[in-house]
Each structure stands twice: as C-alpha cells, then as structure tokens.
Design an enzyme around this catalytic site. Structure first.
Site, PDB file in Angstrom:
ATOM      1  N   SER A   1       0.845  -1.194   0.000  1.00  0.00           N
ATOM      2  CA  SER A   1       0.000   0.000   0.000  1.00  0.00           C
ATOM      3  C   SER A   1       0.872   1.232   0.000  1.00  0.00           C
ATOM      4  O   SER A   1       2.000   1.226   0.524  1.00  0.00           O
ATOM      5  CB  SER A   1      -0.893   0.016   1.247  1.00  0.00           C
ATOM      6  OG  SER A   1      -1.534   1.266   1.396  1.00  0.00           O
TER       7      SER A   1
ATOM      8  N   TYR B   1      -1.768  -0.354   9.911  1.00  0.00           N
ATOM      9  CA  TYR B   1      -1.824  -0.882   8.544  1.00  0.00           C
ATOM     10  C   TYR B   1      -0.563  -0.499   7.772  1.00  0.00           C
ATOM     11  O   TYR B   1       0.066  -1.352   7.123  1.00  0.00           O
ATOM     12  CB  TYR B   1      -3.063  -0.315   7.863  1.00  0.00           C
ATOM     13  CG  TYR B   1      -3.275  -0.734   6.437  1.00  0.00           C
ATOM     14  CD1 TYR B   1      -3.737  -2.006   6.134  1.00  0.00           C
ATOM     15  CD2 TYR B   1      -3.043   0.149   5.383  1.00  0.00           C
ATOM     16  CE1 TYR B   1      -3.966  -2.388   4.815  1.00  0.00           C
ATOM     17  CE2 TYR B   1      -3.265  -0.220   4.069  1.00  0.00           C
ATOM     18  CZ  TYR B   1      -3.719  -1.488   3.789  1.00  0.00           C
ATOM     19  OH  TYR B   1      -3.936  -1.868   2.486  1.00  0.00           O
TER      20      TYR B   1
END
Length: 226
Positions: free
Chosen positions: A131, A144
């Site tokens: 990501s 995350y």
C-alpha cells in the site's frame, strides 16, 4: 499450462488480478477465508479453491500443497489477502494491531516461504499487494502502514535474495482502491484507483524480460497521495 496462486482472490484487487491471469491462460488456485465468495469466484474462473486463514501456518502449507497437487508447478504467486483497520496509534488496540501484522505481513511470508521451492523451479514471480500507506506517513492508518512497510521490505529482500534463482518479486503499493476495504473513506468509487488498474500492472510485470526487476511500484490516486 502456466499456473498461479492468488490469496485474497475472491474479491477486490485479488479477484481482478485472478481474472486477468485467467485471461492470460494461467491455471488458477484461489485462497480466501469466506467460503461463499471464494466458491463463486472459483466457479467463474474455473479455478481450484482452498478456504484458508493465512494467519495459520498449517493453512498456508495446505494451500500451496493443494495448488501443486493440481497443477504440478507454480509460476506466479500473488499475496493479496489483507485487512485494514483505521485508527490512530493512541486508539488502536493490541488485537487490531496484531491482526494487521498477522494477515498483511506474516501471511504473505508464510505462503511465500512454502511456495519458494516450486517458484525456483519455474523462475517464477511473486507479487505482494502492499500500500502507499507503507511508503508515506499516513495518520489514522499507522498499524496498517507499518505492516505494509514491512511487506515492502520483505519483498525487496526476497527480490535480491533470489537473483540467482531467477525468482522475481514486486510490491505493488496503491493508494485508495475502489474495494469494500476503502468504503470507510467516504470517497466516491469512481474517484479511486480501480482494482483492474492493479491487475494491469501485474500483467505488465509478467511481460517483462527475465532480467528486468521492479521491486516496488507506487500507484497514486489522482490529486492526492493516498
């Protein structure tokens, strides 16, 4: 026939990549946790399906073994199983933090480790869905982002370690993608990166010559960094 194994292949980015690989003629195995969606995707693509929780070492070994039993080899591994929980560091529970590390990082490590002997035989390719949150400070996505930053580091090390075997690895790092995981943002789906954009990147990577290596690809959303 060339073959590919896709974790998280029942929806979102994983399903888009699986559809692309099906178009390219790969025999497929899809691994995911939710059985109903997994079976629907497998039926659509004529793929094998294995219900799996990538947090469990035994499940990861069983997934790779099932793929090899059906296809006899492995050319492409896509680690797309993932979970994201929004929360600032001061508010994130230990359970929420640990879950993101276990699925996003540990799961990819376990499946890759199990698959490496087969990938070395075919000089295969590993694609890890990371990501953009793993490349830049992203308040509210610290847990995350930490998992994805570690996944990027794992991918870069894998790519370098396997130079002599011919196995290549790329971490794809998109901003917000139009999937259920990004619904919390409130952004209109049409203004997000599309799952098919990630699939097209994978298609391009697989068409590179054997000596071209792309350890990290960052895919920004137009106008913003996430």
């Amino acid at each position: 026939m060339r073959s590919a194994l896709v974790t998280g292949g029942s929806s979102g980015i994983g399903l888009a990549i699986a559809r692309m690989l099906h178009e390219e003629g790969y025999g497929l195995t899809l691994g995911a946790r939710k059985v109903e969606r997994l079976e629907a995707a497998a039926t659509e693509l004529g793929a094998a399906s294995v219900a799996v929780d990538v947090r469990e070492e035994e499940d990861c070994a069983r997934l790779v073994a099932a793929h090899l039993e059906r296809h006899g080899g492995l050319d492409v591994l896509v680690n797309c199983a993932g979970v994201g929980i929004a929360g600032r560091i001061g508010d994130l529970s230990t359970k929420q933090f640990d879950l993101q590390q276990a699925v996003n990082l540990r799961g990819a490590f376990l499946v890759t480790r199990e698959a490496l002997p087969a990938l070395r035989e075919t000089r295969g390719y590993v694609v890890n869905l990371a990501s953009i949150a793993g490349t830049i400070p992203t308040p509210g996505l610290a847990g995350y982002g930490a998992a994805k930053a570690a996944l990027i580091a794992l991918t870069r090390s894998l790519d370098r370690e396997e130079t002599e075997t011919g196995v290549r690895a790329t971490a794809i790092c998109p901003g917000f993608v139009d999937t259920p995981m990004a619904e919390w943002t409130g952004l209109p789906g049409q203004k997000m990166i599309q799952p098919e954009d990630c699939a097209e990147l994978v298609r391009a990577l697989l068409r590179l010559s054997p000596y071209a290596r792309v350890p990290v690809v960052v895919l920004e959303r137009a106008g913003e960094s996430v």
